[in-house]
Scaffold this motif. Structure first.
Motif, PDB file in Angstrom:
ATOM      1  N   ILE A 161      18.780  55.861  40.035  1.00  0.00           N
ATOM      2  CA  ILE A 161      19.292  57.206  40.290  1.00  0.00           C
ATOM      3  C   ILE A 161      20.587  57.423  39.518  1.00  0.00           C
ATOM      4  CG2 ILE A 161      20.135  58.776  42.072  1.00  0.00           C
ATOM      5  CD1 ILE A 161      18.168  56.814  43.864  1.00  0.00           C
ATOM      6  N   THR A 162      20.561  58.401  38.661  1.00  0.00           N
ATOM      7  CA  THR A 162      21.775  58.780  37.951  1.00  0.00           C
ATOM      8  C   THR A 162      22.496  59.810  38.808  1.00  0.00           C
ATOM      9  OG1 THR A 162      20.663  58.420  35.849  1.00  0.00           O
ATOM     10  CG2 THR A 162      22.684  59.746  35.797  1.00  0.00           C
ATOM     11  N   VAL A 163      23.695  59.440  39.215  1.00  0.00           N
ATOM     12  CA  VAL A 163      24.463  60.320  40.098  1.00  0.00           C
ATOM     13  C   VAL A 163      25.524  61.029  39.264  1.00  0.00           C
ATOM     14  CG1 VAL A 163      25.882  60.447  42.180  1.00  0.00           C
ATOM     15  CG2 VAL A 163      24.088  58.692  41.969  1.00  0.00           C
ATOM     16  N   ARG A 164      25.428  62.321  39.242  1.00  0.00           N
ATOM     17  CA  ARG A 164      26.406  63.120  38.494  1.00  0.00           C
ATOM     18  C   ARG A 164      27.258  63.873  39.509  1.00  0.00           C
ATOM     19  NH1 ARG A 164      23.645  66.596  34.114  1.00  0.00           N
ATOM     20  NH2 ARG A 164      22.589  67.444  35.944  1.00  0.00           N
ATOM     21  N   ASP A 165      28.403  63.299  39.752  1.00  0.00           N
ATOM     22  CA  ASP A 165      29.313  63.899  40.733  1.00  0.00           C
ATOM     23  C   ASP A 165      30.308  64.747  39.948  1.00  0.00           C
ATOM     24  OD1 ASP A 165      31.239  64.488  42.639  1.00  0.00           O
ATOM     25  OD2 ASP A 165      31.108  62.526  43.603  1.00  0.00           O
ATOM     26  N   ARG A 166      30.157  66.034  40.042  1.00  0.00           N
ATOM     27  CA  ARG A 166      30.975  66.953  39.250  1.00  0.00           C
ATOM     28  C   ARG A 166      32.077  67.630  40.072  1.00  0.00           C
ATOM     29  NH1 ARG A 166      29.069  64.216  36.051  1.00  0.00           N
ATOM     30  NH2 ARG A 166      27.482  64.729  34.509  1.00  0.00           N
ATOM     31  N   SER A 167      32.215  67.169  41.295  1.00  0.00           N
ATOM     32  CA  SER A 167      33.198  67.822  42.166  1.00  0.00           C
ATOM     33  C   SER A 167      34.219  66.828  42.697  1.00  0.00           C
ATOM     34  CB  SER A 167      32.474  68.494  43.339  1.00  0.00           C
ATOM     35  OG  SER A 167      33.423  68.896  44.300  1.00  0.00           O
ATOM     36  N   ALA A 168      35.470  67.194  42.611  1.00  0.00           N
ATOM     37  CA  ALA A 168      36.545  66.343  43.125  1.00  0.00           C
ATOM     38  C   ALA A 168      36.743  66.516  44.617  1.00  0.00           C
ATOM     39  CB  ALA A 168      37.845  66.645  42.382  1.00  0.00           C
ATOM     40  N   VAL A 169      35.974  67.458  45.200  1.00  0.00           N
ATOM     41  CA  VAL A 169      36.111  67.667  46.636  1.00  0.00           C
ATOM     42  C   VAL A 169      34.796  67.368  47.373  1.00  0.00           C
ATOM     43  CG1 VAL A 169      38.014  69.311  46.462  1.00  0.00           C
ATOM     44  CG2 VAL A 169      35.639  70.143  46.365  1.00  0.00           C
ATOM     45  N   ARG A 170      33.880  66.790  46.638  1.00  0.00           N
ATOM     46  CA  ARG A 170      32.605  66.437  47.270  1.00  0.00           C
ATOM     47  C   ARG A 170      32.128  65.096  46.736  1.00  0.00           C
ATOM     48  NH1 ARG A 170      30.837  70.631  49.928  1.00  0.00           N
ATOM     49  NH2 ARG A 170      31.442  72.724  49.319  1.00  0.00           N
ATOM     50  N   GLY A 171      31.479  64.349  47.604  1.00  0.00           N
ATOM     51  CA  GLY A 171      30.844  63.113  47.169  1.00  0.00           C
ATOM     52  C   GLY A 171      29.338  63.302  47.171  1.00  0.00           C
ATOM     53  N   ALA A 172      28.653  62.388  46.522  1.00  0.00           N
ATOM     54  CA  ALA A 172      27.184  62.422  46.543  1.00  0.00           C
ATOM     55  C   ALA A 172      26.728  61.377  47.558  1.00  0.00           C
ATOM     56  CB  ALA A 172      26.633  62.099  45.169  1.00  0.00           C
ATOM     57  N   ARG A 173      25.699  61.719  48.334  1.00  0.00           N
ATOM     58  CA  ARG A 173      25.257  60.788  49.375  1.00  0.00           C
ATOM     59  C   ARG A 173      23.737  60.713  49.395  1.00  0.00           C
ATOM     60  NH1 ARG A 173      24.788  62.038  54.872  1.00  0.00           N
ATOM     61  NH2 ARG A 173      25.943  63.931  54.476  1.00  0.00           N
ATOM     62  N   LEU A 174      23.287  59.484  49.570  1.00  0.00           N
ATOM     63  CA  LEU A 174      21.849  59.239  49.618  1.00  0.00           C
ATOM     64  C   LEU A 174      21.621  58.236  50.744  1.00  0.00           C
ATOM     65  CD1 LEU A 174      19.549  60.250  47.766  1.00  0.00           C
ATOM     66  CD2 LEU A 174      19.863  58.191  46.399  1.00  0.00           C
ATOM     67  N   VAL A 175      20.907  58.646  51.777  1.00  0.00           N
ATOM     68  CA  VAL A 175      20.666  57.734  52.910  1.00  0.00           C
ATOM     69  C   VAL A 175      19.223  57.832  53.382  1.00  0.00           C
ATOM     70  CG1 VAL A 175      23.038  57.671  53.773  1.00  0.00           C
ATOM     71  CG2 VAL A 175      21.479  59.460  54.562  1.00  0.00           C
ATOM     72  N   GLY A 176      18.787  56.788  54.069  1.00  0.00           N
ATOM     73  CA  GLY A 176      17.425  56.746  54.594  1.00  0.00           C
ATOM     74  C   GLY A 176      16.491  56.070  53.621  1.00  0.00           C
ATOM     75  N   ALA A 177      15.296  55.741  54.107  1.00  0.00           N
ATOM     76  CA  ALA A 177      14.266  55.099  53.286  1.00  0.00           C
ATOM     77  C   ALA A 177      14.805  53.824  52.628  1.00  0.00           C
ATOM     78  CB  ALA A 177      13.718  56.068  52.245  1.00  0.00           C
ATOM     79  N   GLY A 178      15.626  53.088  53.397  1.00  0.00           N
ATOM     80  CA  GLY A 178      16.144  51.820  52.894  1.00  0.00           C
ATOM     81  C   GLY A 178      17.360  51.943  51.997  1.00  0.00           C
ATOM     82  N   VAL A 179      17.905  53.145  51.890  1.00  0.00           N
ATOM     83  CA  VAL A 179      19.021  53.390  50.975  1.00  0.00           C
ATOM     84  C   VAL A 179      20.230  53.881  51.769  1.00  0.00           C
ATOM     85  CG1 VAL A 179      19.791  54.693  48.944  1.00  0.00           C
ATOM     86  CG2 VAL A 179      17.383  54.019  49.173  1.00  0.00           C
ATOM     87  N   VAL A 191      27.560  57.804  37.819  1.00  0.00           N
ATOM     88  CA  VAL A 191      27.263  56.407  38.151  1.00  0.00           C
ATOM     89  C   VAL A 191      25.753  56.250  38.280  1.00  0.00           C
ATOM     90  CG1 VAL A 191      29.434  55.834  39.288  1.00  0.00           C
ATOM     91  CG2 VAL A 191      27.580  56.889  40.610  1.00  0.00           C
ATOM     92  N   THR A 192      25.329  54.999  38.188  1.00  0.00           N
ATOM     93  CA  THR A 192      23.891  54.723  38.328  1.00  0.00           C
ATOM     94  C   THR A 192      23.675  53.832  39.541  1.00  0.00           C
ATOM     95  OG1 THR A 192      23.604  54.878  35.950  1.00  0.00           O
ATOM     96  CG2 THR A 192      21.867  53.765  37.174  1.00  0.00           C
ATOM     97  N   TRP A 193      22.754  54.254  40.396  1.00  0.00           N
ATOM     98  CA  TRP A 193      22.395  53.439  41.561  1.00  0.00           C
ATOM     99  C   TRP A 193      20.984  52.917  41.351  1.00  0.00           C
ATOM    100  CZ3 TRP A 193      23.794  57.714  45.637  1.00  0.00           C
ATOM    101  CH2 TRP A 193      25.200  57.803  45.729  1.00  0.00           C
ATOM    102  N   LYS A 194      20.860  51.601  41.459  1.00  0.00           N
ATOM    103  CA  LYS A 194      19.519  51.009  41.447  1.00  0.00           C
ATOM    104  C   LYS A 194      19.168  50.694  42.886  1.00  0.00           C
ATOM    105  CE  LYS A 194      19.769  49.292  36.779  1.00  0.00           C
ATOM    106  NZ  LYS A 194      19.864  48.151  35.873  1.00  0.00           N
ATOM    107  N   VAL A 195      18.149  51.320  43.388  1.00  0.00           N
ATOM    108  CA  VAL A 195      17.792  51.149  44.802  1.00  0.00           C
ATOM    109  C   VAL A 195      16.316  50.809  44.931  1.00  0.00           C
ATOM    110  CG1 VAL A 195      19.570  52.795  45.517  1.00  0.00           C
ATOM    111  CG2 VAL A 195      17.225  53.598  45.137  1.00  0.00           C
TER     112      VAL A 195
END
Ligand code: CU
Length: 221
Positions: A161-179, A191-195
């Protein structure tokens, strides 16, 4: 010679012949030609896919001057001639492993294989990871394919998963399904997440100051 003696002599000859055939090995029949066909069958005429290790007598019926029958495997490398025809017999001592037979001029079209003994199944071919892009901006959070299409469903297995966080007031979140991954609220960058996705529901969204952006949920099965 009396008639009785003749019968007795024949019986002895028959016994000797049976003994000899048994010692040579179980019959296998190879066939090639006249068309682009090649096959291997056992003494019952059944296609050979697996054999127990041991002695075999392979009789090859080569019916074409364009093809040959070439058997290879552990301890065995026998073949008929390409430009010759007729029946040829080979004594084989097959051991555990994989054996293949081909027509040498046409290996792509004319080939087969069989296993001897207990052969471990081939390792499952590694599934290439699914590639996704999770984008967070000040106004939206989205999970998409590399082509930019929204993701509606995923399969169990590796994901990059290529995470493109373009906001300084928000984070990116991925939860569930083992992640369970997230970027910090202040972080801006890629950033890149290998899950490894497991069965369940994958939730994506943003850790943020209010208002919370609506993310989404994707079933994983
Ligand atoms: Cu051929």
């Amino acid at each position: 010679m009396t008639r009785l003696r003749l019968v007795a002599a024949s019986a002895v000859v028959a016994l000797v012949l049976v003994g000899t055939v048994g010692a040579v090995g179980s019959p296998l029949n190879g066939s090639v030609g006249p068309g682009f066909t090649i096959s291997l069958t056992d003494g019952s005429g059944v296609r050979v896919t697996r054999l127990d290790a041991g002695a075999f007598t392979l009789t090859v019926d080569d019916e074409s001057e364009d093809h040959n029958f070439h058997l290879r495997g552990p301890g065995v490398d026998v073949s008929t001639g390409i430009d010759t025809t007729g029946s040829t017999t080979f004594a084989l001592d097959l051991v555990n492993g994989k054996y293949t037979f081909v027509c040498d001029p046409h290996p792509g079209q004319m080939s087969g294989s069989f296993a001897v003994g207990e052969v471990a199944p081939p390792p499952p071919t590694a599934k290439p990871p699914v590639r996704l892009t999770l984008t967070v901006t000040a106004k939206a959070v989205s999970l998409a394919t590399p082509a930019g299409r929204p993701v509606r469903a995923l399969t169990i297995g590796p994901a990059v998963i290529t995470v493109r966080d373009r906001s300084a007031v928000r984070g990116a979140r991925l939860v569930g399904a083992g992640v369970g991954r997230s970027t910090t609220v202040r972080f801006v960058g890629t950033v890149t997440w290998k899950v490894k996705l497991a069965a369940g529901t994958l939730l994506y969204g943003s850790d943020a100051r209010k208002p919370v952006l609506k993310g989404g949920r994707v079933p994983v099965s």
